[in-house]
Design an enzyme around this catalytic site. Structure first.
Site, PDB file in Angstrom:
ATOM      1  CG  HIS A 156      -1.985  -1.238   0.938  1.00 40.87           C
ATOM      2  ND1 HIS A 156      -2.968  -1.310   1.975  1.00 40.87           N
ATOM      3  CD2 HIS A 156      -2.295  -1.864   0.234  1.00 40.87           C
ATOM      4  CE1 HIS A 156      -3.557  -2.083   1.895  1.00 40.87           C
ATOM      5  NE2 HIS A 156      -3.089  -2.651   0.304  1.00 40.87           N
TER       6      HIS A 156
ATOM      7  CB  CYS B 140       5.844  15.976  -8.881  1.00 39.50           C
ATOM      8  SG  CYS B 140       5.053  16.568  -9.350  1.00 39.50           S
TER       9      CYS B 140
ATOM     10  N   GLY C 250      -0.735  -9.751  11.947  1.00 40.17           N
ATOM     11  CA  GLY C 250      -1.693  -8.686  12.377  1.00 40.17           C
ATOM     12  C   GLY C 250      -2.400  -7.931  11.643  1.00 40.17           C
TER      13      GLY C 250
ATOM     14  CG  ASN D  21      -5.450 -10.910  15.034  1.00 39.77           C
ATOM     15  OD1 ASN D  21      -5.974 -10.499  15.493  1.00 39.77           O
ATOM     16  ND2 ASN D  21      -5.549  -9.991  13.433  1.00 39.77           N
TER      17      ASN D  21
HETATM   18  P1  OAD Z   1      -7.407  -3.609  10.399  1.00 40.49           P
HETATM   19  O1  OAD Z   1      -7.372  -2.162  11.289  1.00 40.49           O
HETATM   20  O2  OAD Z   1      -8.294  -3.762   9.784  1.00 40.49           O
HETATM   21  O3  OAD Z   1      -6.957  -5.154  11.071  1.00 40.49           O
HETATM   22  C1  OAD Z   1      -5.226  -5.509  12.324  1.00 40.49           C
HETATM   23  C2  OAD Z   1      -5.849  -6.503  12.385  1.00 40.49           C
HETATM   24  O4  OAD Z   1      -4.433  -6.206  13.788  1.00 40.49           O
HETATM   25  C3  OAD Z   1      -7.202  -6.915  13.494  1.00 40.49           C
HETATM   26  O5  OAD Z   1      -7.265  -8.501  13.067  1.00 40.49           O
HETATM   27  C4  OAD Z   1      -6.489  -7.340  14.853  1.00 40.49           C
HETATM   28  O6  OAD Z   1      -7.311  -8.344  15.633  1.00 40.49           O
HETATM   29  C5  OAD Z   1      -5.281  -7.055  15.076  1.00 40.49           C
HETATM   30  N1  OAD Z   1      -4.263  -6.480  16.005  1.00 40.49           N
HETATM   31  C6  OAD Z   1      -4.410  -5.796  17.273  1.00 40.49           C
HETATM   32  N2  OAD Z   1      -3.447  -5.093  17.762  1.00 40.49           N
HETATM   33  C7  OAD Z   1      -2.408  -6.842  17.385  1.00 40.49           C
HETATM   34  C8  OAD Z   1      -1.101  -6.842  18.267  1.00 40.49           C
HETATM   35  N3  OAD Z   1      -0.937  -6.460  19.127  1.00 40.49           N
HETATM   36  N4  OAD Z   1      -0.947  -8.163  17.347  1.00 40.49           N
HETATM   37  C9  OAD Z   1      -0.863  -8.849  16.111  1.00 40.49           C
HETATM   38  N5  OAD Z   1      -2.211  -8.315  15.509  1.00 40.49           N
HETATM   39  C10 OAD Z   1      -2.704  -7.114  16.213  1.00 40.49           C
HETATM   40  O7  OAD Z   1      -6.248  -3.247   9.628  1.00 40.49           O
HETATM   41  P2  OAD Z   1      -5.124  -4.114   8.129  1.00 40.49           P
HETATM   42  O8  OAD Z   1      -5.639  -5.833   8.434  1.00 40.49           O
HETATM   43  O9  OAD Z   1      -3.628  -3.412   8.089  1.00 40.49           O
HETATM   44  O10 OAD Z   1      -5.488   0.009   3.402  1.00 40.49           O
HETATM   45  O11 OAD Z   1      -6.128  -3.479   7.532  1.00 40.49           O
HETATM   46  C11 OAD Z   1      -5.416  -3.490   6.051  1.00 40.49           C
HETATM   47  C12 OAD Z   1      -5.458  -2.006   5.278  1.00 40.49           C
HETATM   48  O12 OAD Z   1      -7.375  -1.868   4.925  1.00 40.49           O
HETATM   49  C13 OAD Z   1      -4.813  -1.393   5.659  1.00 40.49           C
HETATM   50  O13 OAD Z   1      -4.099  -1.060   4.746  1.00 40.49           O
HETATM   51  C14 OAD Z   1      -5.762  -0.130   4.697  1.00 40.49           C
HETATM   52  C15 OAD Z   1      -7.189  -0.711   5.704  1.00 40.49           C
HETATM   53  O14 OAD Z   1      -8.080   0.611   4.982  1.00 40.49           O
HETATM   54  C16 OAD Z   1      -6.110   1.255   3.030  1.00 40.49           C
HETATM   55  O15 OAD Z   1      -5.722   2.212   3.400  1.00 40.49           O
HETATM   56  C17 OAD Z   1      -5.351   0.834   1.311  1.00 40.49           C
END
Ligand code: OAD
Length: 253
Positions: A124, A132, A194, A220
């Site tokens: 991402h 720019c 995560g 997770n």
């Molecule tokens: P999310 O916020 O959707 O999910 C975060 C995950 O991390 C959840 O499953 C939590 O349970 C887990 N979590 C929380 N604390 C943790 C820890 N200490 N150790 C391990 N896991 C933990 O975030 P993403 O899955 O990264 O995209 O979201 C994917 C994409 O959606 C992002 O890259 C972004 C977002 O919209 C764009 O912006 C294009």
């Protein structure tokens, strides 16, 4: 859980083509907010549609670039946590064994690179690279906040700088997708760490890896959309679980 961590560590010691997909949860213990955590996730506090889309930038470039610069500075002040560091060490150890670990991250905070991971594909993009709007040329902003928003482009008088991150509706970087395809093709061990596994294409890669015979693992503290699909679901924080997985791997060498 100890048995599961032991089993995953043993698999890591034998693996030669490891793919790791990470999400915001890996950086949660570095005090960087995730997106979907109900209480304090970014999407609970901010509206993705008003900040993370090309339309939002076209309508209000000042608000969008101010928000992304606020996130960028937050990431600069954050430190890699034991989960990032363990993943970097596992990559080194697998390299020493003649294998390779490819880290496909959805995160834009740059912490995997700062932790020492080398084979990283930033699916991402990155908050630390801005480009720019006229020429597409990239620059790496310094440690200070921009002086004005939207920041002027150093490459074109009538250009602005936007963050080199993927907004909703935009394509993922071709180079990152190619790295993912190549790594998944020969994958013998797949770890999802995560991430809520809700955003494609990365959310679907566990199925691809499994179909190719890879052992699949999730780290997770909560269940996710793929928990029922993986061979090993390690329930815990990556900053606590990944160092234990590294120890189990080293004990198996
Ligand atoms: P999310 O916020 O959707 O999910 C975060 C995950 O991390 C959840 O499953 C939590 O349970 C887990 N979590 C929380 N604390 C943790 C820890 N200490 N150790 C391990 N896991 C933990 O975030 P993403 O899955 O990264 O995209 O979201 C994917 C994409 O959606 C992002 O890259 C972004 C977002 O919209 C764009 O912006 C294009």
């Amino acid at each position: 859980m100890d048995d599961a961590i032991q089993a995953v560590g043993e698999r890591l010691a034998q693996a030669r083509h490891v793919v790791v997909v990470t999400g915001a949860g890996v950086s949660a213990e570095s005090h960087i907010p995730t997106f979907r955590d109900t209480m304090h996730g970014l999407w609970a506090e901010f509206d993705a549609e008003k900040l993370a889309t090309p339309e939002a930038f076209a309508t209000d470039p000042e608000t969008v670039t101010r928000w992304y610069d606020w996130r960028r500075l937050g990431c600069l002040h954050a430190e890699p946590n034991p989960g990032h560091l363990a993943l970097a060490e596992i990559e080194r150890r697998i390299g020493d064994l003649g294998g390779k670990l490819t880290l496909l991250t959805q995160n834009v905070d740059g912490l995997h690179l700062r932790a020492g991971s080398r084979r990283v594909a930033e699916l991402h993009g990155s908050l630390h690279r801005w480009r720019c709007t006229k020429t597409g040329k990239e620059t790496r902003p310094g440690p200070e906040a921009f002086e004005t928003y939207p920041p002027p482009s150093p490459f074109a008088e009538d250009g602005m700088l936007r963050p080199s991150v993927v907004w909703f509706g935009e394509m993922l970087p071709e180079q990152a997708l190619r790295a993912a395809d190549e790594a998944l093709w020969s994958c013998d061990l797949f770890l999802s760490v995560g991430t809520s596994s809700l955003v494609h294409p990365s959310a679907g890669w566990v199925h691809l890896a499994s179909a190719r015979g890879a052992v699949t693992v999730e780290v997770n503290p909560e269940e996710t959309a793929i928990t029922g699909e993986v061979d090993w679901a390690l329930r815990g924080k990556s900053g606590e679980v990944m160092p234990r997985v590294l120890d189990a791997m080293l004990a198996s060498l």
